[in-house]
Each structure stands twice: as structure tokens, then as C-alpha cells.
Write a protein that holds these residues in place. Structure first.
Motif, PDB file in Angstrom:
ATOM      1  N   LEU A 111       0.825  -1.210   0.000  1.00 40.00           N
ATOM      2  CA  LEU A 111       0.000   0.000   0.000  1.00 40.00           C
ATOM      3  C   LEU A 111       0.860   1.262   0.000  1.00 40.00           C
ATOM      4  O   LEU A 111       0.498   2.264  -0.628  1.00 40.00           O
ATOM      5  CB  LEU A 111      -0.946   0.003   1.207  1.00 40.00           C
ATOM      6  CG  LEU A 111      -2.304  -0.675   0.966  1.00 40.00           C
ATOM      7  CD1 LEU A 111      -2.131  -2.175   0.871  1.00 40.00           C
ATOM      8  CD2 LEU A 111      -3.298  -0.327   2.052  1.00 40.00           C
ATOM      9  N   HIS A 112       2.002   1.205   0.687  1.00 40.92           N
ATOM     10  CA  HIS A 112       2.925   2.345   0.669  1.00 40.92           C
ATOM     11  C   HIS A 112       3.451   2.590  -0.743  1.00 40.92           C
ATOM     12  O   HIS A 112       3.535   3.740  -1.206  1.00 40.92           O
ATOM     13  CB  HIS A 112       4.102   2.096   1.611  1.00 40.92           C
ATOM     14  CG  HIS A 112       3.742   2.135   3.061  1.00 40.92           C
ATOM     15  ND1 HIS A 112       3.621   3.322   3.755  1.00 40.92           N
ATOM     16  CD2 HIS A 112       3.461   1.141   3.941  1.00 40.92           C
ATOM     17  CE1 HIS A 112       3.281   3.047   5.007  1.00 40.92           C
ATOM     18  NE2 HIS A 112       3.191   1.735   5.153  1.00 40.92           N
ATOM     19  N   PHE A 113       3.797   1.514  -1.453  1.00 42.46           N
ATOM     20  CA  PHE A 113       4.358   1.684  -2.786  1.00 42.46           C
ATOM     21  C   PHE A 113       3.292   2.101  -3.803  1.00 42.46           C
ATOM     22  O   PHE A 113       3.597   2.812  -4.764  1.00 42.46           O
ATOM     23  CB  PHE A 113       5.073   0.401  -3.213  1.00 42.46           C
ATOM     24  CG  PHE A 113       6.347   0.164  -2.452  1.00 42.46           C
ATOM     25  CD1 PHE A 113       7.411   1.050  -2.573  1.00 42.46           C
ATOM     26  CD2 PHE A 113       6.476  -0.921  -1.594  1.00 42.46           C
ATOM     27  CE1 PHE A 113       8.600   0.845  -1.863  1.00 42.46           C
ATOM     28  CE2 PHE A 113       7.648  -1.130  -0.886  1.00 42.46           C
ATOM     29  CZ  PHE A 113       8.714  -0.241  -1.013  1.00 42.46           C
ATOM     30  N   ILE A 114       2.052   1.668  -3.598  1.00 43.06           N
ATOM     31  CA  ILE A 114       0.967   2.149  -4.455  1.00 43.06           C
ATOM     32  C   ILE A 114       0.811   3.658  -4.289  1.00 43.06           C
ATOM     33  O   ILE A 114       0.657   4.401  -5.277  1.00 43.06           O
ATOM     34  CB  ILE A 114      -0.353   1.429  -4.119  1.00 43.06           C
ATOM     35  CG1 ILE A 114      -0.280  -0.043  -4.568  1.00 43.06           C
ATOM     36  CG2 ILE A 114      -1.541   2.126  -4.781  1.00 43.06           C
ATOM     37  CD1 ILE A 114      -1.459  -0.871  -4.127  1.00 43.06           C
ATOM     38  N   ALA A 115       0.872   4.135  -3.042  1.00 42.02           N
ATOM     39  CA  ALA A 115       0.779   5.580  -2.787  1.00 42.02           C
ATOM     40  C   ALA A 115       1.955   6.320  -3.417  1.00 42.02           C
ATOM     41  O   ALA A 115       1.787   7.397  -4.016  1.00 42.02           O
ATOM     42  CB  ALA A 115       0.716   5.845  -1.287  1.00 42.02           C
ATOM     43  N   LEU A 240      -2.992   3.461  15.450  1.00 48.24           N
ATOM     44  CA  LEU A 240      -3.158   2.148  16.072  1.00 48.24           C
ATOM     45  C   LEU A 240      -2.973   1.058  15.024  1.00 48.24           C
ATOM     46  O   LEU A 240      -2.352   0.020  15.282  1.00 48.24           O
ATOM     47  CB  LEU A 240      -4.543   2.022  16.702  1.00 48.24           C
ATOM     48  CG  LEU A 240      -4.890   2.968  17.853  1.00 48.24           C
ATOM     49  CD1 LEU A 240      -6.334   2.756  18.300  1.00 48.24           C
ATOM     50  CD2 LEU A 240      -3.935   2.751  19.026  1.00 48.24           C
ATOM     51  N   LEU A 241      -3.517   1.286  13.839  1.00 46.03           N
ATOM     52  CA  LEU A 241      -3.322   0.413  12.692  1.00 46.03           C
ATOM     53  C   LEU A 241      -2.613   1.212  11.611  1.00 46.03           C
ATOM     54  O   LEU A 241      -2.751   2.435  11.523  1.00 46.03           O
ATOM     55  CB  LEU A 241      -4.657  -0.104  12.152  1.00 46.03           C
ATOM     56  CG  LEU A 241      -5.529  -0.950  13.087  1.00 46.03           C
ATOM     57  CD1 LEU A 241      -6.799  -1.387  12.366  1.00 46.03           C
ATOM     58  CD2 LEU A 241      -4.778  -2.160  13.601  1.00 46.03           C
ATOM     59  N   SER A 242      -1.858   0.509  10.767  1.00 46.49           N
ATOM     60  CA  SER A 242      -1.162   1.193   9.678  1.00 46.49           C
ATOM     61  C   SER A 242      -1.757   0.887   8.313  1.00 46.49           C
ATOM     62  O   SER A 242      -1.508   1.634   7.357  1.00 46.49           O
ATOM     63  CB  SER A 242       0.324   0.823   9.685  1.00 46.49           C
ATOM     64  OG  SER A 242       0.493  -0.578   9.523  1.00 46.49           O
ATOM     65  N   ALA A 243      -2.551  -0.186   8.192  1.00 50.92           N
ATOM     66  CA  ALA A 243      -3.139  -0.532   6.897  1.00 50.92           C
ATOM     67  C   ALA A 243      -4.203  -1.609   7.102  1.00 50.92           C
ATOM     68  O   ALA A 243      -4.216  -2.316   8.115  1.00 50.92           O
ATOM     69  CB  ALA A 243      -2.068  -1.016   5.921  1.00 50.92           C
ATOM     70  N   ALA A 244      -5.071  -1.737   6.097  1.00 51.86           N
ATOM     71  CA  ALA A 244      -6.114  -2.769   6.142  1.00 51.86           C
ATOM     72  C   ALA A 244      -6.439  -3.220   4.731  1.00 51.86           C
ATOM     73  O   ALA A 244      -6.453  -2.418   3.790  1.00 51.86           O
ATOM     74  CB  ALA A 244      -7.368  -2.241   6.820  1.00 51.86           C
ATOM     75  N   VAL A 245      -6.697  -4.521   4.592  1.00 51.31           N
ATOM     76  CA  VAL A 245      -7.224  -5.093   3.357  1.00 51.31           C
ATOM     77  C   VAL A 245      -8.624  -5.609   3.689  1.00 51.31           C
ATOM     78  O   VAL A 245      -8.787  -6.444   4.590  1.00 51.31           O
ATOM     79  CB  VAL A 245      -6.339  -6.240   2.827  1.00 51.31           C
ATOM     80  CG1 VAL A 245      -6.964  -6.853   1.570  1.00 51.31           C
ATOM     81  CG2 VAL A 245      -4.929  -5.737   2.528  1.00 51.31           C
ATOM     82  N   LEU A 246      -9.618  -5.096   2.966  1.00 50.10           N
ATOM     83  CA  LEU A 246     -11.012  -5.411   3.267  1.00 50.10           C
ATOM     84  C   LEU A 246     -11.691  -6.007   2.042  1.00 50.10           C
ATOM     85  O   LEU A 246     -11.737  -5.375   0.985  1.00 50.10           O
ATOM     86  CB  LEU A 246     -11.772  -4.148   3.695  1.00 50.10           C
ATOM     87  CG  LEU A 246     -11.162  -3.313   4.828  1.00 50.10           C
ATOM     88  CD1 LEU A 246     -12.009  -2.068   5.061  1.00 50.10           C
ATOM     89  CD2 LEU A 246     -11.052  -4.140   6.102  1.00 50.10           C
ATOM     90  N   HIS A 263      -9.488   5.971   0.999  1.00 52.49           N
ATOM     91  CA  HIS A 263      -8.512   6.008   2.079  1.00 52.49           C
ATOM     92  C   HIS A 263      -7.187   5.396   1.614  1.00 52.49           C
ATOM     93  O   HIS A 263      -7.161   4.261   1.120  1.00 52.49           O
ATOM     94  CB  HIS A 263      -9.028   5.257   3.304  1.00 52.49           C
ATOM     95  CG  HIS A 263      -8.327   5.635   4.567  1.00 52.49           C
ATOM     96  ND1 HIS A 263      -7.018   5.283   4.823  1.00 52.49           N
ATOM     97  CD2 HIS A 263      -8.722   6.362   5.640  1.00 52.49           C
ATOM     98  CE1 HIS A 263      -6.650   5.759   5.985  1.00 52.49           C
ATOM     99  NE2 HIS A 263      -7.672   6.427   6.513  1.00 52.49           N
ATOM    100  N   PRO A 264      -6.079   6.105   1.765  1.00 50.68           N
ATOM    101  CA  PRO A 264      -4.801   5.610   1.248  1.00 50.68           C
ATOM    102  C   PRO A 264      -4.258   4.389   1.967  1.00 50.68           C
ATOM    103  O   PRO A 264      -3.368   3.707   1.455  1.00 50.68           O
ATOM    104  CB  PRO A 264      -3.865   6.814   1.432  1.00 50.68           C
ATOM    105  CG  PRO A 264      -4.460   7.596   2.564  1.00 50.68           C
ATOM    106  CD  PRO A 264      -5.943   7.439   2.404  1.00 50.68           C
ATOM    107  N   ARG A 265      -4.782   4.078   3.153  1.00 44.99           N
ATOM    108  CA  ARG A 265      -4.260   2.951   3.919  1.00 44.99           C
ATOM    109  C   ARG A 265      -5.198   1.745   3.859  1.00 44.99           C
ATOM    110  O   ARG A 265      -5.040   0.800   4.615  1.00 44.99           O
ATOM    111  CB  ARG A 265      -4.051   3.350   5.396  1.00 44.99           C
ATOM    112  CG  ARG A 265      -3.257   4.618   5.550  1.00 44.99           C
ATOM    113  CD  ARG A 265      -1.776   4.428   5.740  1.00 44.99           C
ATOM    114  NE  ARG A 265      -1.159   3.241   5.208  1.00 44.99           N
ATOM    115  CZ  ARG A 265      -0.570   3.191   4.006  1.00 44.99           C
ATOM    116  NH1 ARG A 265      -0.555   4.222   3.219  1.00 44.99           N
ATOM    117  NH2 ARG A 265       0.015   2.104   3.614  1.00 44.99           N
TER     118      ARG A 265
END
Length: 308
Positions: A111-115, A240-246, A263-265
Motif C-alpha cells: 500500500l505504501h508503494f501504491i501511494a 493504532l493500525l497502519s493498513a487494512a485489506v477489506l 482512504h490511502p491505507r
């Protein structure tokens, strides 16, 4: 007697072909062409029809075409009619693929690299060894165990939590509510594969996120009802969280303008983590019907008291 299918119509046509080849003596109908409702003995559904007990008074078995049964109102089902959740192998195989993809995407900071790609700039992110990334799975049924078995190959320290105790080789297992905090405290990537019940609804909330290690990451492939959506947004903002896959949401399809879209994360998919494979689903259904006729134990029979 008749078998009635009420779910995805395109897949229903595939079901019809497999039924014709393997059970030509059992009439197969696709909703809404129900024929004589008094002839319907077997019903396979995703969204149950209204007034099941009244409309199909000779029903003998109800199948969920998915692994979950939270879409059913048990009070509307005749108490003597078994409800069967789908146990065909295609569901587990596709779920294992999806969760592996999601865990690796989070582990390798996708997700960081996508951003960064969208910003047209690259910034180095140090790789974390798999041996230092702890993965925990909530829900140790057929799907949870299959996921953990596949993740072993990558070298992650693995843990699992379940309502009742389980023992899985090379996995630290925790059972019951009292053991949940200890399980969460050592989980860097949390995977939710729980059934949705009154007890588990809203379990992914601020209180739970605060027990996880700061900056933990979430994969929700259970049901949208497991997650308190506003709490996830807050947890991401607070760190508290840094990323999520939903893969699931409270309202599906997700409405336009929902904060999850942009949401970027958060990485979203449209409830496609696992799908029933028509050929093996028909094999499971026909085997179960045969067992029912012989008075044998039915695999996948739902315990209505537990809700799964």
C-alpha cells in the motif's frame, strides 16, 4: 421431488449442467421458476426466499451456497429441516489464495508503494523479515486452518484464536474470550475469518485495535458486520493500525462516497475472496443428499444455537 437453486443465475446454469450429468433423475430448477412448490425437497440459496416454511412445506434440506450462514433468519426455517453450509474445496482454495495475497501485500508494504506510485516518487522502506512479522488468524475452522497451513511456508510466526480450543501443529492457539488479549498482543497482521454471530458482530473495534501492537495491520475476509467501520478509520488516523485489506463491508456494494473508497491505507476488493466452484459444489450437494436419504451424519450441518 425437485432441487431448487436461488443464487447467482450464471453459476446456476453451470449447476444445472452438472446436475443433468450426475443426477438426471432429480429435477433441477432455477429461481424464480420454482414449478410446484410442494415438490421442492432441496433448496440451495444465498439470499433465502421469504416464507420458506409456508411456500415449501415438504422441504428436507437447505444449502447455503457459501461458507457463511449469517444471511439466514433461523426462525424462518422449519426446525426439523437441516441447514447445510457449503464445504466444497473450491471455497477453501480461493480463500487461501486471497489471504496469502493480502498478508504478503501488507508484509511487503504494497500500500505504501501504491501511494508512492501515484505521487511519482520512490522512498525506501526497509524490508521486515517474515520471521519478525507475526500473523494471527481469528477463526480456526476449515478456512482458518487452511490459511495457516499455507502461510507456514513463508516463515511467519503464526497464532490462531477460536471460540473453543484448537490444536494446530506449529501454530500458537488460543481459545475463548479470556485468551483474546494475549493472542492480539503478539499479532502484527490480524486476519478475521470468524463466522458472523451475535457474539462476533462488531468484534473488530477500537477496544480490540488498542490491544494489538501499535501499527498492526488488518485483513477482514469474514463479514462486514465484524468491523465497526468508524473505529477502523479512527484507528488508522491514530496510528493504532497502519493498513487494512477489506474484502467485505457492512453495506455491499459499498456506497459512493464511503470513506473506504479513497482512504490511502485501505485496499478494497468486492467480496471476492472465495467463491463456490459449481462442479465441486454439486458433488458436495449430491453427496449430502445421499447421506440424508441414508440417515447418515451430514457434513456442514449448522448448529443453530451457535449460529454456524
Amino acid at each position: 421431488m425437485t432441487f431448487l437453486y436461488k443464487a447467482n443465475a450464471t453459476r446456476g446454469m453451470e449447476w444445472a449442467r452438472f446436475f443433468a450429468a450426475r443426477a438426471p433423475d432429480l429435477p433441477f430448477r432455477l429461481w424464480p421458476d420454482i414449478g410446484d412448490p410442494a415438490q421442492v425437497r432441496y433448496l440451495a440459496v444465498w439470499t433465502p426466499p421469504e416464507n420458506i416454511a409456508v411456500t415449501f412445506r415438504n422441504l428436507e434440506l437447505v444449502f447455503s451456497v457459501g461458507a457463511g450462514v449469517d444471511q439466514f433468519d433461523f426462525s424462518q426455517l422449519p426446525p426439523h429441516v437441516p441447514l447445510i453450509r457449503m464445504l466444497e474445496p473450491g471455497i477453501a482454495e480461493s480463500m487461501v489464495e486471497y489471504v496469502t495475497m493480502a498478508v504478503l501485500a501488507l508484509h511487503r508494504d504494497l500500500l505504501h508503494f501504491i501511494a508512492q506510485q501515484r505521487e511519482q516518487t520512490w522512498r525506501e522502506i526497509r524490508i521486515t523479515q517474515a520471521a519478525k512479522r507475526r500473523v494471527g488468524v481469528m477463526g480456526l475452522g476449515l478456512l482458518g486452518q487452511a490459511v495457516l497451513e499455507r502461510l507456514k511456508a513463508f516463515g511467519f510466526p503464526l497464532a490462531g484464536w477460536n471460540r473453543s480450543p484448537r490444536t494446530i501443529q506449529d501454530v500458537s492457539c488460543y481459545g475463548g474470550r479470556q485468551a483474546l488479549p494475549e493472542f492480539l498482543a503478539q499479532t502484527d497482521i490480524l486476519v478475521c475469518l470468524l463466522p458472523l454471530t451475535d457474539e462476533t458482530r462488531g468484534i473488530l473495534n477500537t477496544s480490540l485495535f488498542e490491544v494489538l501492537p501499535r501499527g498492526a495491520q488488518l485483513v477482514n475476509v469474514g463479514r462486514g458486520g465484524h468491523l465497526v467501520e468508524a473505529d477502523l478509520i479512527e484507528a488508522l488516523e491514530r496510528g493504532l493500525l497502519s493498513a487494512a485489506v477489506l474484502d467485505v463491508a457492512e453495506q455491499e456494494p459499498l456506497p459512493a462516497g464511503h470513506p473506504f473508497w479513497s482512504h490511502p491505507r485501505i485496499l478494497l476488493t468486492p467480496h471476492i475472496a472465495s467463491m463456490t466452484t459449481p462442479e465441486t459444489a454439486v458433488e458436495f450437494v449430491l453427496d449430502t443428499i445421499g447421506r440424508h436419504r441414508r440417515g447418515e451424519t451430514l457434513p456442514g450441518r449448522v448448529d443453530r444455537e451457535r449460529g454456524y
